[in-house]
Design a protein around this motif. Structure first.
Motif, PDB file in Angstrom:
ATOM      1  N   HIS A 185       4.980  14.784  -9.866  1.00  0.00           N
ATOM      2  CA  HIS A 185       6.279  14.835 -10.552  1.00  0.00           C
ATOM      3  C   HIS A 185       7.425  15.009  -9.553  1.00  0.00           C
ATOM      4  CE1 HIS A 185       4.098  14.925 -14.291  1.00  0.00           C
ATOM      5  NE2 HIS A 185       3.402  15.964 -13.841  1.00  0.00           N
ATOM      6  N   TYR A 186       7.317  14.278  -8.448  1.00  0.00           N
ATOM      7  CA  TYR A 186       8.377  14.277  -7.431  1.00  0.00           C
ATOM      8  C   TYR A 186       9.394  13.209  -7.789  1.00  0.00           C
ATOM      9  CZ  TYR A 186       5.466  16.928  -4.086  1.00  0.00           C
ATOM     10  OH  TYR A 186       4.720  17.867  -3.453  1.00  0.00           O
ATOM     11  N   ASN A 187      10.591  13.324  -7.201  1.00  0.00           N
ATOM     12  CA  ASN A 187      11.550  12.240  -7.365  1.00  0.00           C
ATOM     13  C   ASN A 187      11.141  11.097  -6.424  1.00  0.00           C
ATOM     14  OD1 ASN A 187      12.474  12.944  -4.816  1.00  0.00           O
ATOM     15  ND2 ASN A 187      14.275  14.015  -5.587  1.00  0.00           N
ATOM     16  N   ARG A 188      11.794   9.992  -6.560  1.00  0.00           N
ATOM     17  CA  ARG A 188      11.384   8.780  -5.834  1.00  0.00           C
ATOM     18  C   ARG A 188      11.479   8.955  -4.322  1.00  0.00           C
ATOM     19  NH1 ARG A 188       7.884   5.890  -5.666  1.00  0.00           N
ATOM     20  NH2 ARG A 188       8.095   3.852  -4.791  1.00  0.00           N
ATOM     21  N   SER A 189      12.540   9.545  -3.829  1.00  0.00           N
ATOM     22  CA  SER A 189      12.709   9.666  -2.385  1.00  0.00           C
ATOM     23  C   SER A 189      11.673  10.613  -1.779  1.00  0.00           C
ATOM     24  CB  SER A 189      14.123  10.124  -2.035  1.00  0.00           C
ATOM     25  OG  SER A 189      14.371  11.399  -2.560  1.00  0.00           O
ATOM     26  N   LYS A 190      11.376  11.700  -2.461  1.00  0.00           N
ATOM     27  CA  LYS A 190      10.394  12.648  -1.936  1.00  0.00           C
ATOM     28  C   LYS A 190       9.001  12.040  -1.932  1.00  0.00           C
ATOM     29  CE  LYS A 190       8.918  17.426  -2.245  1.00  0.00           C
ATOM     30  NZ  LYS A 190       9.108  18.710  -2.897  1.00  0.00           N
ATOM     31  N   SER A 191       8.666  11.260  -2.941  1.00  0.00           N
ATOM     32  CA  SER A 191       7.354  10.624  -2.975  1.00  0.00           C
ATOM     33  C   SER A 191       7.234   9.547  -1.894  1.00  0.00           C
ATOM     34  CB  SER A 191       7.063  10.046  -4.355  1.00  0.00           C
ATOM     35  OG  SER A 191       7.957   9.020  -4.675  1.00  0.00           O
ATOM     36  N   LEU A 192       8.307   8.825  -1.612  1.00  0.00           N
ATOM     37  CA  LEU A 192       8.273   7.834  -0.530  1.00  0.00           C
ATOM     38  C   LEU A 192       8.109   8.498   0.829  1.00  0.00           C
ATOM     39  CD1 LEU A 192      10.908   5.143  -1.511  1.00  0.00           C
ATOM     40  CD2 LEU A 192       8.521   4.750  -0.920  1.00  0.00           C
ATOM     41  N   ALA A 235       4.551   9.736   5.367  1.00  0.00           N
ATOM     42  CA  ALA A 235       3.924  10.715   6.256  1.00  0.00           C
ATOM     43  C   ALA A 235       2.403  10.576   6.231  1.00  0.00           C
ATOM     44  CB  ALA A 235       4.325  12.125   5.850  1.00  0.00           C
ATOM     45  N   ILE A 236       1.832  10.365   5.057  1.00  0.00           N
ATOM     46  CA  ILE A 236       0.384  10.162   4.955  1.00  0.00           C
ATOM     47  C   ILE A 236      -0.016   8.892   5.676  1.00  0.00           C
ATOM     48  CG2 ILE A 236      -1.482   9.621   3.337  1.00  0.00           C
ATOM     49  CD1 ILE A 236      -0.034  11.494   1.340  1.00  0.00           C
ATOM     50  N   LYS A 272       0.831  -1.207   0.000  1.00  0.00           N
ATOM     51  CA  LYS A 272       0.000   0.000   0.000  1.00  0.00           C
ATOM     52  C   LYS A 272       0.861   1.251   0.000  1.00  0.00           C
ATOM     53  CE  LYS A 272      -3.876  -2.091   2.422  1.00  0.00           C
ATOM     54  NZ  LYS A 272      -4.648  -2.118   3.657  1.00  0.00           N
ATOM     55  N   LEU A 273       1.915   1.214   0.776  1.00  0.00           N
ATOM     56  CA  LEU A 273       2.827   2.349   0.845  1.00  0.00           C
ATOM     57  C   LEU A 273       3.493   2.595  -0.508  1.00  0.00           C
ATOM     58  CD1 LEU A 273       4.265   4.466   2.658  1.00  0.00           C
ATOM     59  CD2 LEU A 273       6.008   2.723   3.056  1.00  0.00           C
ATOM     60  N   MET A 274       3.929   1.549  -1.160  1.00  0.00           N
ATOM     61  CA  MET A 274       4.591   1.685  -2.454  1.00  0.00           C
ATOM     62  C   MET A 274       3.614   2.180  -3.523  1.00  0.00           C
ATOM     63  SD  MET A 274       7.676   1.159  -1.888  1.00  0.00           S
ATOM     64  CE  MET A 274       8.339   1.094  -3.512  1.00  0.00           C
ATOM     65  N   ARG A 275       2.377   1.660  -3.526  1.00  0.00           N
ATOM     66  CA  ARG A 275       1.385   2.121  -4.500  1.00  0.00           C
ATOM     67  C   ARG A 275       1.087   3.600  -4.317  1.00  0.00           C
ATOM     68  NH1 ARG A 275      -1.974  -3.130  -4.136  1.00  0.00           N
ATOM     69  NH2 ARG A 275      -1.982  -2.418  -2.021  1.00  0.00           N
ATOM     70  N   LEU A 276       0.940   4.015  -3.068  1.00  0.00           N
ATOM     71  CA  LEU A 276       0.685   5.420  -2.778  1.00  0.00           C
ATOM     72  C   LEU A 276       1.855   6.290  -3.222  1.00  0.00           C
ATOM     73  CD1 LEU A 276      -1.139   7.573  -1.514  1.00  0.00           C
ATOM     74  CD2 LEU A 276      -0.057   7.053   0.686  1.00  0.00           C
ATOM     75  N   SER A 277       3.064   5.836  -2.969  1.00  0.00           N
ATOM     76  CA  SER A 277       4.230   6.631  -3.357  1.00  0.00           C
ATOM     77  C   SER A 277       4.348   6.745  -4.878  1.00  0.00           C
ATOM     78  CB  SER A 277       5.509   6.049  -2.763  1.00  0.00           C
ATOM     79  OG  SER A 277       5.816   4.808  -3.333  1.00  0.00           O
TER      80      SER A 277
END
Length: 68
Positions: free
Chosen positions: A21-28, A33-34, A8-13
């Motif tokens: 249009h975030y990079n991978r680390s910022k989206s994770l 946080a959500i 779920k965390l990976m799908r959300l990220s």
């Protein structure tokens, strides 16, 4: 963390990364946080979208952002 929670965390990220249009680390970090603040996020969304109507706090407490 269990496999289902990680999924779920990976799908959300991935969704955040595509939409914002975030990079991978910022989206994770955003997804994490959500995920950690799910109860606060749901309460805020219920309050925001209820408009002038009165909020049923018992019903809002039973809502979840992710199906568990």
């Amino acid at each position: 963390m269990q496999h289902e929670q990680r999924s779920k965390l990976m799908r959300l990220s991935w969704q955040i990364q595509r939409r914002r249009h975030y990079n991978r680390s910022k989206s994770l970090i955003s997804a994490w946080a959500i995920y950690l603040n799910e109860d606060i996020t749901v309460y805020h969304l219920v309050q925001k979208h209820s408009g002038n109507r009165e909020i049923n706090y018992n019903k809002a407490a039973s809502l979840t952002l992710f199906n568990q």
